[in-house]
Write an enzyme that holds these catalytic residues in place. Structure first.
Site, PDB file in Angstrom:
ATOM      1  N   GLY A  55      45.865  24.035  49.679  1.00 36.67           N
ATOM      2  CA  GLY A  55      44.316  23.686  49.605  1.00 36.67           C
ATOM      3  C   GLY A  55      43.540  24.902  49.577  1.00 36.67           C
ATOM      4  CB  ALA A  56      41.702  26.713  51.147  1.00 40.80           C
ATOM      5  CG  MET A  57      45.665  32.376  51.532  1.00 39.16           C
ATOM      6  SD  MET A  57      46.799  31.834  52.903  1.00 39.16           S
ATOM      7  CE  MET A  57      46.822  33.261  53.892  1.00 39.16           C
ATOM      8  CD  GLU A  58      45.184  31.494  56.648  1.00 42.33           C
ATOM      9  OE1 GLU A  58      46.018  31.585  57.421  1.00 42.33           O
ATOM     10  OE2 GLU A  58      44.963  30.632  55.941  1.00 42.33           O
ATOM     11  CG  ASN A  59      43.569  35.145  51.006  1.00 41.52           C
ATOM     12  OD1 ASN A  59      44.836  35.579  51.151  1.00 41.52           O
ATOM     13  ND2 ASN A  59      43.145  34.574  50.044  1.00 41.52           N
ATOM     14  CG  HIS A  84      41.908  24.651  58.314  1.00 44.66           C
ATOM     15  ND1 HIS A  84      42.757  24.037  59.059  1.00 44.66           N
ATOM     16  CD2 HIS A  84      42.757  25.734  57.691  1.00 44.66           C
ATOM     17  CE1 HIS A  84      43.961  24.502  58.975  1.00 44.66           C
ATOM     18  NE2 HIS A  84      44.016  25.482  58.281  1.00 44.66           N
ATOM     19  CD  GLU A  85      41.830  27.888  54.537  1.00 43.84           C
ATOM     20  OE1 GLU A  85      42.224  28.820  55.128  1.00 43.84           O
ATOM     21  OE2 GLU A  85      42.536  26.942  54.550  1.00 43.84           O
ATOM     22  CG  HIS A 124      42.938  30.150  59.414  1.00 46.81           C
ATOM     23  ND1 HIS A 124      43.959  30.175  60.330  1.00 46.81           N
ATOM     24  CD2 HIS A 124      43.348  29.130  58.814  1.00 46.81           C
ATOM     25  CE1 HIS A 124      44.769  29.402  60.127  1.00 46.81           C
ATOM     26  NE2 HIS A 124      44.363  28.683  59.258  1.00 46.81           N
ATOM     27  CD  GLU A 150      47.846  27.549  58.823  1.00 45.22           C
ATOM     28  OE1 GLU A 150      46.847  26.749  58.702  1.00 45.22           O
ATOM     29  OE2 GLU A 150      47.814  28.435  58.241  1.00 45.22           O
TER      30      GLU A 150
END
Length: 850
Positions: free
Chosen positions: A268-272, A304-305, A308, A327
């Site tokens: 869905g997405a990534m918290e870089n 959400h991201e 993080h 998560e």
């Protein structure tokens, strides 16, 4: 965790800083790179071990005190490691590791990979190079110490075409010519962070002007032509960043925040840190053309991201066994953040709906503890499932409600302040919460995290005394072992007065005495607890009539009864009769659970009994449908519009109501003609209804709409619905299209999932999947192969279920073996319930006793 596996790196040397230069070639889909890693030698050693996979490390050099140390290099492809044997031992202190390397931009959507899009104006195809490193894929882009506790500072430089956008975790601080039409883009140093959070994106992308949040610029990057879809994500992101700055009590740890919409993205997405990557459909949105559910899902993902950035990026788990808390906490915080952003959305009610999926998996014999030993990259990938996100988030929410929101927040702030830039074990958070609240947070949470399953709480009333008896809830025969520390929040009518109380139920049998006789007791007030409840005969009906239940509490009664039916503790006809009590219900969350459960129950009957079932469903839904109508009204909330969609869609696809189907066709035609008066939620309902009853002409129209959709949400709406058409020939066309290169590998699995759910042609879809299994396993991202197979839950005929079971047992899929086994077990739970209940339900429908 036991002894470290061979996959773990030794700790004689640890990285302090990376200076990384990457030069991608978008035309050839390759890249070259060099990295200089400043090492802390904490123990004299003659060997350095680091991670690399699918890249060619062409040169390795180790220096200390200005002198080069000769070495011998051995590559271990099994453990994804490079062993550098040194001619002499390096002493405690500093050393430098330098590597040259090259690799390919693959299409598997992990590591440093290739994403492509076609410019709608020119027809030219463009390539984007993007990264996805979680869990253990940074090693596919550059040599590194690819474990979460080996944090370091990263100084990144990208050498890119001069007309390309280059993004990384931090602000660009320098740009200079590099020859051959390229520029060298240098980025500011990052904070100390884990390798899986490093990111870089290169390609023909546009980026919005920055919005400023307390000195932090926030931007959205996107393919050209989609700038009109960026207002919504900017609004959500700027709110979330300010909200979490205040909630956590620590300023955002990055120097900028870019949200990057990628055409190809497996998750869905990534918290870089500072460079968060997304699927387009979960970032870019037009509020005037998206449904309430689509807007809410995008908002939840964005929040959400951003959550993080503190919980996960600033403070990180020591090893992958703790990824569940990263998560789970972000899942909890996404709802807390969106609830602050749009309180009228009642997002905590939606959280309860998503929690149902965790209940269903956690009741299986093949479930797992939330936290378990992780020894390899495969084990780490297996953590990203419904138990990590939904069960983990649910038990965090349960604990917060038991401790109190402000006390919980104080504990979180204390935890983040204590461990900023560092790594933690799960118990570090519980200890911080205990210090802030003086409550046994660790004892409570250990009982939920380190054992599988969840409890069934049986309630019995005897005057002033209430008995709470817990057993493990499961779908198998007999009772299962397990005892939990259950933080019960109960509401009761005591001597004519409604009171709320907290009871920590820690034994198999616990009693609580009130000050007066108890007329009724709701054992999961607010539905925050991750447990199911069984009341005495008539208890649920009494609560409906007397207890003034909140919508989510009514939802829980419905959901608990259906679960009891699947477990063989209640009957399908009784469930259907219970649902008929809700004809006057007008809340979205209640209708969502009723409609979802009725959709599965419809698979228990065929023939004339199915016609009778549809008539019962139509009678149940019609009062709400007539009241809501087909037109959105001024002043309605988004949830009211979504409720209309849910009710009408169920009338057209479960009840097969002819009038609803005809009206849906008429309204859908208006939507195709761009009639702006048709509400997006109604459009979504009509798409589903028309596809369930569609013709070949309808199918062609849907394919055309998919190919020329105005928004990412509309594109997926039409694409996914292709698997729902009623003719085998059209389902075949849908599956062939999804198998082609025209449909992105991140989207195709969901067409197959919908087709597997097709009542008439699910078995055909399964045969198609089975016969093309090697192709799909190779083409689709591994996490989405698992999502595709989730559709088998609906294949409720013995022959197909047997074939599914036998085939998947002979073709284990390592990256998602546990979850696929759970899908198969859930299929057999559904099938067993059908066999138990079909005759009784059919008789009740014939006799009119439901």
């Amino acid at each position: 965790m036991g002894e470290p596996s061979e996959a773990r790196l030794p700790r004689a040397v640890t990285p302090r800083r990376y200076d990384l230069t990457i030069t991608p070639n978008l035309d050839t889909a390759t890249f070259t790179g060099e990295v200089t890693i400043l090492l802390d030698v904490v123990e004299a050693t003659d060997e350095i071990v680091f991670n690399a996979r699918d890249i060619d490390v062409t040169s390795v050099q180790v220096t200390q005190d200005g002198g080069t140390i000769a070495n011998d290099v051995r590559v271990d492809t099994t453990e994804e490691q490079v062993h550098v044997r040194l001619e002499r031992r390096i002493a405690v202190g500093e050393a430098v590791l330098q590597c040259l390397f090259n690799g390919a931009l693959h299409d598997d959507l992990v590591g440093f990979y290739r994403s492509r899009y076609t410019d709608e104006t020119s027809g030219i195809e463009h390539t984007i190079a993007a990264t996805q490193f979680e869990a253990t894929h940074a090693r596919r882009a550059f040599p590194c110490f690819d474990e979460p506790d080996l944090k370091a500072v990263f100084g990144t430089t990208l050498v890119v075409p001069e007309d390309a956008l280059a993004l990384s975790n931090t602000t660009e601080i320098k740009r200079e010519p590099a020859g051959d039409g390229r520029v060298r883009v240098v980025f500011a140093d990052t904070m100390r962070m884990s390798t899986y959070l490093v990111a870089f994106v290169v390609g023909s992308l546009d980026v919005t002007a920055p919005a400023n949040v307390e000195g932090v610029p926030v931007r959205v990057a996107h393919v050209p032509g989609k700038a009109h879809l960026t207002r919504w994500p900017i609004e959500v992101a700027t709110f979330a960043l300010a909200h979490f700055n205040a909630y956590y009590g620590i300023p955002y740890p990055g120097d900028k925040l870019d949200l990057v919409a990628l055409p190809d993205f497996a998750f869905g997405a990534m918290e870089n840190l500072g460079c968060v990557t997304f699927r387009e459909s979960l970032l870019l949105a037009d509020p005037d053309h998206a449904t309430q559910a689509e807007l809410a899902q995008a908002a939840l993902t964005i929040v959400h991201e951003i959550a993080h950035m503190w919980f996960g990026d600033l403070v990180t788990m020591k090893w992958w066994n703790g990824i569940w808390l990263n998560e789970a906490f972000a899942t909890f915080m996404e709802h807390a953040g969106v609830d602050a952003f749009r309180p009228e959305w009642n997002t905590w009610d939606d959280f309860s709906v998503s929690r149902t999926g965790a209940f269903e998996v956690d009741a299986l014999s093949s479930t797992r503890p939330v936290e378990y030993e992780v020894r390899s990259p495969k084990d780490a990938d297996g953590m990203f499932d419904v138990l990590t996100y939904q069960k983990g988030g649910s038990v965090v929410r349960m604990l917060e409600q038991y401790l109190g929101e402000e006390h919980f927040r104080a504990g979180v702030q204390q935890y983040l302040e204590r461990y900023r830039y560092a790594n933690t074990e799960t118990t570090d958070l519980w200890d911080a919460l205990e210090q802030a609240t003086d409550r046994p947070a660790r004892r409570i949470m250990d009982s939920w995290i380190f054992q599988p399953g969840f409890p069934l709480l049986r309630i019995s009333l005897d005057g002033r005394r209430v008995s709470f008896d817990q057993t493990r809830f499961g779908y198998g025969e007999g009772e299962q072992n397990g005892t939990w520390s259950i933080p019960v929040i109960a509401r009761a009518s005591v001597a004519g007065e409604v009171v709320e109380t907290r009871v920590l139920v820690e034994q198999e049998h616990t009693t609580h005495e009130f000050d007066g006789d108890v007329a009724w007791l709701l054992a999961n007030a607010g539905a925050h607890g991750f447990y199911r409840v069984a009341y005495e005969v008539g208890g649920a009906e009494q609560l409906l009539e007397q207890a003034a239940l909140a919508p989510v509490e009514r939802y829980a009664l419905v959901d608990d009864l259906f679960a009891a039916m699947l477990a063989g503790k209640a009957h399908a006809d009784a469930f259907l009769s219970f649902c008929r009590r809700f004809s006057g219900e007008r809340d979205l969350v209640v209708w969502r659970v009723i409609v979802g459960r009725l959709r599965l129950l419809a698979r228990f009957v065929t023939g004339t009994e199915l016609d009778e079932f549809r008539a019962v469903v139509a009678e149940l839904l019609m009062p709400a449908a007539k009241e809501l109508g087909w037109q959105a009204l001024d002043g309605e909330t988004g949830r009211q519009r979504e409720l209309r969609s849910v009710v009408l869609e169920a009338l057209g696809t479960i009840a097969d109501d002819p009038e609803t189907i005809a009206r849906a066709r008429e309204v859908h035609s208006r939507a195709l003609a761009n009639d702006a008066t048709v509400d997006p939620d109604i459009v979504a309902a009509t798409v589903s209804i028309v596809s369930h009853h569609g013709t070949e002409d309808d199918f062609d129209t849907f394919v055309d709409r998919y190919r020329h959709a105005a928004t990412p949400q509309e594109q997926l709406r039409y694409l996914y619905s292709l698997g729902q058409f009623p003719s085998q020939r059209l389902v075949q066309r849908a599956l062939e299209l999804a198998s082609s290169d025209e449909v992105r590998s991140q989207s195709a699995p969901f067409v197959f999932q919908r087709a597997l759910r097709n009542r008439e042609h699910g078995p055909y879809a399964w045969a198609f999947v089975r016969d093309h299994w090697p192709v799909f396993v190779e083409r689709f991202p591994s996490n989405l192969v698992v999502r595709m197979i989730e559709g088998v839950l609906w294949l409720l005929d013995d022959a197909t279920a047997a074939d599914v079971t036998e085939f998947l047992s002979r073709h284990p899929f390592a990256q998602g073996e546990r979850t696929i086994n759970q899908h198969v077990e859930r299929l057999h739970v559904h099938l067993a319930a059908r066999h138990r209940e079909e005759d009784r339900l059919a008789a009740a429908l014939r006799d009119g006793t439901v």
